[in-house]
Design a protein around this motif. Sequence first.
Motif, PDB file in Angstrom:
ATOM      1  N   LEU A  88      -5.758  -1.865  11.467  1.00  0.00           N
ATOM      2  CA  LEU A  88      -5.675  -0.697  10.587  1.00  0.00           C
ATOM      3  C   LEU A  88      -6.901   0.193  10.737  1.00  0.00           C
ATOM      4  CD1 LEU A  88      -4.245  -2.299   7.315  1.00  0.00           C
ATOM      5  CD2 LEU A  88      -3.099  -0.638   8.792  1.00  0.00           C
ATOM      6  N   ALA A  89      -8.071  -0.414  10.859  1.00  0.00           N
ATOM      7  CA  ALA A  89      -9.292   0.363  11.021  1.00  0.00           C
ATOM      8  C   ALA A  89      -9.277   1.125  12.338  1.00  0.00           C
ATOM      9  CB  ALA A  89     -10.506  -0.558  10.958  1.00  0.00           C
ATOM     10  N   SER A  90      -8.810   0.495  13.398  1.00  0.00           N
ATOM     11  CA  SER A  90      -8.738   1.155  14.703  1.00  0.00           C
ATOM     12  C   SER A  90      -7.773   2.321  14.674  1.00  0.00           C
ATOM     13  CB  SER A  90      -8.313   0.153  15.777  1.00  0.00           C
ATOM     14  OG  SER A  90      -9.266  -0.884  15.907  1.00  0.00           O
ATOM     15  N   PRO A 102       4.368   3.839   7.357  1.00  0.00           N
ATOM     16  CA  PRO A 102       4.397   4.067   8.807  1.00  0.00           C
ATOM     17  C   PRO A 102       3.404   3.203   9.591  1.00  0.00           C
ATOM     18  CG  PRO A 102       4.523   6.149   7.632  1.00  0.00           C
ATOM     19  CD  PRO A 102       4.229   5.100   6.605  1.00  0.00           C
ATOM     20  N   ALA A 103       2.377   2.686   8.924  1.00  0.00           N
ATOM     21  CA  ALA A 103       1.406   1.836   9.620  1.00  0.00           C
ATOM     22  C   ALA A 103       2.037   0.532  10.102  1.00  0.00           C
ATOM     23  CB  ALA A 103       0.222   1.530   8.704  1.00  0.00           C
ATOM     24  N   ALA A 104       3.172   0.157   9.536  1.00  0.00           N
ATOM     25  CA  ALA A 104       3.840  -1.068   9.977  1.00  0.00           C
ATOM     26  C   ALA A 104       4.211  -0.981  11.454  1.00  0.00           C
ATOM     27  CB  ALA A 104       5.081  -1.323   9.130  1.00  0.00           C
ATOM     28  N   ALA A 105       4.609   0.197  11.901  1.00  0.00           N
ATOM     29  CA  ALA A 105       4.954   0.376  13.314  1.00  0.00           C
ATOM     30  C   ALA A 105       3.720   0.249  14.199  1.00  0.00           C
ATOM     31  CB  ALA A 105       5.623   1.731  13.523  1.00  0.00           C
ATOM     32  N   SER A 138       5.928  -5.063   7.212  1.00  0.00           N
ATOM     33  CA  SER A 138       7.160  -4.309   6.968  1.00  0.00           C
ATOM     34  C   SER A 138       6.863  -3.021   6.212  1.00  0.00           C
ATOM     35  CB  SER A 138       8.187  -5.157   6.196  1.00  0.00           C
ATOM     36  OG  SER A 138       7.657  -5.626   4.980  1.00  0.00           O
ATOM     37  N   ASP A 139       7.796  -2.103   6.319  1.00  0.00           N
ATOM     38  CA  ASP A 139       7.757  -0.816   5.617  1.00  0.00           C
ATOM     39  C   ASP A 139       8.839  -0.868   4.558  1.00  0.00           C
ATOM     40  OD1 ASP A 139       7.976   1.791   4.739  1.00  0.00           O
ATOM     41  OD2 ASP A 139       8.073   2.691   6.729  1.00  0.00           O
ATOM     42  N   ARG A 140       8.449  -0.900   3.297  1.00  0.00           N
ATOM     43  CA  ARG A 140       9.410  -0.998   2.204  1.00  0.00           C
ATOM     44  C   ARG A 140       9.164   0.129   1.211  1.00  0.00           C
ATOM     45  NH1 ARG A 140      11.508  -3.770   5.245  1.00  0.00           N
ATOM     46  NH2 ARG A 140      12.490  -5.824   5.013  1.00  0.00           N
ATOM     47  N   VAL A 160       0.854  -1.191   0.000  1.00  0.00           N
ATOM     48  CA  VAL A 160       0.000   0.000   0.000  1.00  0.00           C
ATOM     49  C   VAL A 160       0.889   1.240   0.000  1.00  0.00           C
ATOM     50  CG1 VAL A 160      -1.952   1.167   1.061  1.00  0.00           C
ATOM     51  CG2 VAL A 160      -1.642  -1.306   1.395  1.00  0.00           C
ATOM     52  N   PRO A 161       0.962   1.956  -1.124  1.00  0.00           N
ATOM     53  CA  PRO A 161       1.823   3.144  -1.202  1.00  0.00           C
ATOM     54  C   PRO A 161       1.483   4.176  -0.131  1.00  0.00           C
ATOM     55  CG  PRO A 161       1.082   2.493  -3.391  1.00  0.00           C
ATOM     56  CD  PRO A 161       0.306   1.667  -2.417  1.00  0.00           C
ATOM     57  N   GLY A 162       2.545   4.717   0.474  1.00  0.00           N
ATOM     58  CA  GLY A 162       2.386   5.779   1.454  1.00  0.00           C
ATOM     59  C   GLY A 162       1.954   5.333   2.832  1.00  0.00           C
TER      60      GLY A 162
END
Length: 366
Positions: free
Chosen positions: A350-352, A311-314, A324-326, A306-308
């Motif tokens: 992710l929704a939360s 940071p949600a990986a953290a 992972s953040d790639r 998912v582009p952009g």
Amino acid sequence: MTTDQIPSLAPDEFAPETLYLNTASMGLLPGRTRTALSADLAAWSAGRCDPRGYDVPVGAARAAFARLVGGTAERVAIGAQASSLVALVAAALPAGADVLLAEGDFTSLTQPFHGRGDLAVRTVPLERLAESVRPSTALVAVSVVQSADGRVTDLPALRAATAVHGARLLADATQSAGWLPLRADDADFLVCAAYKWLLCPRGAAFLAVAPEAAATLRPITPGWYAGEDPWANCYDSVELALSARRFDVAPAWSAFVGAAASLSLIEELTPERIGAHNLALAERFREGLAELGHTPVPGRSAIVSVPGLGPAAARLARADVVTSDRAGNLRVSFHLHNSSADVDRALDVLASAAVGASAGPAGSER
């Protein structure tokens, strides 16, 4: 989003303490592999290991990889990582050779060509790779599945383009072997680091070489294990093997003990079945992302990017969901140990997080 339940393909083989969605970085060890490694370490510690005995798991792993890609063991060389096997191909090219790469491909594949300094290296978008092959092109090198975003290369179109222009094709299967059915004949050189989707310990890698392409290579790191009979002559000059074993790097023994065990599981389940399972989970995740307002990179792949949203990986990690953040992308990868419950849990997190972010400063994460 579909509500059909998709179970793990091998629940008895895995017991992760996290919700693990990061096979694209490192595969989980199956239970059988942990057992094999533990037995090997115990024998080693007890002084009961026979170095010759490691030829059995090395041979089993080589043969298993060959079967998985529809080749023969005689066509497969072993190594420790993909880059050193790619370097074998890079070293065989004449100075000034035209080498075509995909933009943003992983450096284990690309750096051996850039690092030579005397090759005419071109990079183009993945989608333009086939049309960019020229009569002067000596080699095209590409990952079958892109590490950063999971896009899948159109290998048949690329193979046809290289055939028209007489170029060789090197395909890196590190992000595809194990879930995407492959054939050794899809490329002149098929390389794979086995510690991701093949679930092997790091330190086991393979190179399947077409017979006519093998004639263009020369061993650049031949040691005792590249000999026709490694144990018969370990001193002075060694007669190199007639098969692809002449390109072998002496194996990291324990890594291949584990590789033989892990590859047996992949063979039992088959890449076709694993791939169908992984793609079903990935599609479920894509549907859920769309409902949350996210647009992943298009395509059918076990890797969803998912582009952009990198940071949600953290945030996911704080909820014990490992992704992972790639390259700024949130990269989520599904494999045989995962289930639809894993997909739904990741989407819930992710929704939360999205609800918390929309609540303003009081609900913002620090």
